[in-house]
Scaffold this motif. Structure first.
Motif, short mmCIF file in Angstrom:
data_model
loop_
_atom_site.label_atom_id
_atom_site.label_comp_id
_atom_site.label_asym_id
_atom_site.label_seq_id
_atom_site.Cartn_x
_atom_site.Cartn_y
_atom_site.Cartn_z
N TYR A 163 0.83 -1.20 0.00
CA TYR A 163 0.00 0.00 0.00
C TYR A 163 0.86 1.25 0.00
O TYR A 163 0.60 2.21 -0.74
CB TYR A 163 -0.91 0.02 1.23
CG TYR A 163 -1.89 -1.11 1.33
CD1 TYR A 163 -2.20 -1.92 0.24
CD2 TYR A 163 -2.52 -1.39 2.54
CE1 TYR A 163 -3.11 -2.96 0.34
CE2 TYR A 163 -3.43 -2.42 2.65
CZ TYR A 163 -3.72 -3.22 1.56
OH TYR A 163 -4.61 -4.24 1.66
N ALA A 164 1.89 1.25 0.83
CA ALA A 164 2.76 2.43 0.94
C ALA A 164 3.57 2.64 -0.34
O ALA A 164 3.76 3.78 -0.80
CB ALA A 164 3.69 2.29 2.15
N MET A 165 4.07 1.54 -0.91
CA MET A 165 4.81 1.65 -2.17
C MET A 165 3.93 2.21 -3.28
O MET A 165 4.37 3.02 -4.09
CB MET A 165 5.35 0.28 -2.58
CG MET A 165 6.47 -0.27 -1.73
SD MET A 165 6.88 -1.95 -2.27
CE MET A 165 8.05 -2.43 -1.00
N ALA A 166 2.68 1.75 -3.32
CA ALA A 166 1.76 2.23 -4.35
C ALA A 166 1.53 3.73 -4.22
O ALA A 166 1.48 4.47 -5.22
CB ALA A 166 0.43 1.49 -4.26
N ALA A 167 1.41 4.19 -2.98
CA ALA A 167 1.21 5.63 -2.75
C ALA A 167 2.42 6.44 -3.19
O ALA A 167 2.30 7.53 -3.77
CB ALA A 167 0.93 5.88 -1.27
N LYS A 168 3.59 5.90 -2.93
CA LYS A 168 4.83 6.61 -3.27
C LYS A 168 5.13 6.56 -4.76
O LYS A 168 5.54 7.57 -5.37
CB LYS A 168 6.00 6.00 -2.49
CG LYS A 168 7.35 6.62 -2.78
CD LYS A 168 7.40 8.09 -2.35
CE LYS A 168 8.78 8.67 -2.56
NZ LYS A 168 8.81 10.11 -2.17
N LEU A 169 4.94 5.39 -5.38
CA LEU A 169 5.40 5.18 -6.74
C LEU A 169 4.33 5.44 -7.80
O LEU A 169 4.65 5.61 -8.98
CB LEU A 169 5.93 3.75 -6.90
CG LEU A 169 7.16 3.41 -6.05
CD1 LEU A 169 7.49 1.93 -6.17
CD2 LEU A 169 8.36 4.25 -6.47
N GLY A 170 3.06 5.47 -7.39
CA GLY A 170 1.98 5.71 -8.34
C GLY A 170 2.18 6.95 -9.19
O GLY A 170 2.02 6.91 -10.43
N PRO A 171 2.53 8.08 -8.57
CA PRO A 171 2.74 9.29 -9.37
C PRO A 171 3.90 9.19 -10.36
O PRO A 171 4.00 9.99 -11.29
CB PRO A 171 3.04 10.35 -8.30
CG PRO A 171 2.37 9.84 -7.07
CD PRO A 171 2.56 8.36 -7.12
N GLU A 172 4.75 8.18 -10.17
CA GLU A 172 5.89 7.98 -11.07
C GLU A 172 5.56 6.98 -12.17
O GLU A 172 6.45 6.60 -12.96
CB GLU A 172 7.11 7.47 -10.27
CG GLU A 172 7.51 8.34 -9.11
CD GLU A 172 8.07 9.68 -9.55
OE1 GLU A 172 8.47 9.81 -10.73
OE2 GLU A 172 8.13 10.60 -8.71
N GLY A 173 4.32 6.53 -12.22
CA GLY A 173 3.92 5.59 -13.26
C GLY A 173 4.17 4.14 -12.92
O GLY A 173 4.08 3.28 -13.81
N VAL A 174 4.46 3.85 -11.66
CA VAL A 174 4.73 2.48 -11.24
C VAL A 174 3.58 1.98 -10.38
O VAL A 174 3.27 2.57 -9.34
CB VAL A 174 6.05 2.39 -10.43
CG1 VAL A 174 6.31 0.95 -9.99
CG2 VAL A 174 7.21 2.92 -11.25
N ARG A 175 2.93 0.93 -10.84
CA ARG A 175 1.84 0.33 -10.07
C ARG A 175 2.39 -0.77 -9.17
O ARG A 175 3.24 -1.56 -9.61
CB ARG A 175 0.78 -0.28 -11.00
CG ARG A 175 0.05 0.75 -11.82
CD ARG A 175 -1.18 0.16 -12.51
NE ARG A 175 -0.85 -0.79 -13.55
CZ ARG A 175 -1.10 -2.09 -13.52
NH1 ARG A 175 -1.66 -2.63 -12.43
NH2 ARG A 175 -0.81 -2.88 -14.53
N VAL A 176 1.89 -0.85 -7.93
CA VAL A 176 2.33 -1.87 -6.98
C VAL A 176 1.11 -2.55 -6.38
O VAL A 176 0.25 -1.89 -5.80
CB VAL A 176 3.19 -1.25 -5.85
CG1 VAL A 176 3.80 -2.37 -5.00
CG2 VAL A 176 4.27 -0.34 -6.41
N ASN A 177 1.04 -3.85 -6.53
CA ASN A 177 -0.09 -4.63 -6.00
C ASN A 177 0.43 -5.90 -5.32
O ASN A 177 1.56 -6.32 -5.54
CB ASN A 177 -1.06 -5.00 -7.13
CG ASN A 177 -1.78 -3.79 -7.69
OD1 ASN A 177 -2.62 -3.19 -7.04
ND2 ASN A 177 -1.42 -3.40 -8.92
#
Length: 259
Positions: free
Chosen positions: A173-187
């Protein structure tokens, strides 16, 4: 199986890709067009058979290579990411490597606790970090972390294991919040009772009385197979899930939410 090429032009790293769920994911992704780096401490599958990277080259047109990788080593994880450069650079990171060690909570030794945390949590954290650094530079990518239904609910016999898998869920969840704006999806994927060497040898569920008891709690009335996990991973890696980020995908035949 016809190749739909859902992952054409992708380059995937799968930690723990020699055996079990990781092996199934690596083979599935290669079938769908992705080149694959199998990163593991050994190239021979625990279940026996041809090494995963060799099997991929026999079965598909995808490129594949094996990199010896201990996920507790940041240097090894960086080397795995570097190995993906052979195919053009990592676009999908599957942090699959993990271990199970069940002991009575009051008797868990510090060394056993540390080993499980190092492999299950540290390996995911720094595997994701190594891949994300490249993905941010490339303006996008996908990271898939393998957790467990043990990361969603407590089990008194598996306290340490639950702790590691719960940590993966929140890290995702935390990685998704951090990396989402950079175009990286984390699930994250949360497998249930999947028939691998972990559940046949390490936990010894299959072939015992415990198996029938577990199956009675699963609405689908069957155990899962590594291909079930691989299908979920393919969905999260493909454009079919382009608007899914920071999600926990449960693959357990309905076991968790129906008890």
């Amino acid at each position: 199986m016809a190749q739909s090429q859902m992952l054409e032009d992708d380059v995937t790293i799968v930690t723990g890709g020699s055996s079990g769920n990781g092996r199934a994911i690596a083979r599935q992704f290669a079938t769908e067009g992705s080149d694959v780096v199998v990163a593991d401490i050994r190239d021979s599958p625990r279940e026996g058979g041809t090494p995963t990277h060799e099997l991929i080259e026999e079965e598909t047109d995808a490129g594949a290579t094996f990199v010896e990788c201990d996920v507790t080593s940041v240097d090894d994880l960086e080397n795995a990411v570097d190995a993906a450069d052979e195919f053009g650079g990592v676009t999908v990171m599957v942090n699959n490597a993990g271990i199970f060690h069940g002991e009575e909570f009051l008797e868990v030794a510090e060394d056993d606790f540390d080993r499980m945390m190092d492999i299950n949590v540290k390996g995911v954290y720094f595997g994701a970090q190594a891949a994300a650094n490249r993905m941010v530079e490339a303006d996008g990518g996908r990271i898939i972390n393998l957790s467990s239904i043990a990361g969603l609910e407590g089990a008194g016999d598996f306290v340490t294991y639950c702790g590691t898998k719960g940590a993966i869920r929140l890290l995702t969840y935390a990685m998704a919040a951090k990396l989402g704006p950079e175009g990286v999806r984390v699930n994250a994927i949360h497998p249930g009772l999947i028939e691998t060497t972990m559940t046949t040898d390490d936990v010894e569920i299959f072939g015992t009385e415990a198996e029938s008891g577990y199956l009675e709690t699963i609405p689908s009335r069957r155990s899962g197979q590594p291909d079930d996990v691989a299908d979920a991973a393919l969905y999260l890696a493909s454009e079919l899930s382009s608007y899914i980020n920071g999600e926990s995908l449960v693959v357990d035949g309905g076991m968790t939410n129906t008890q």
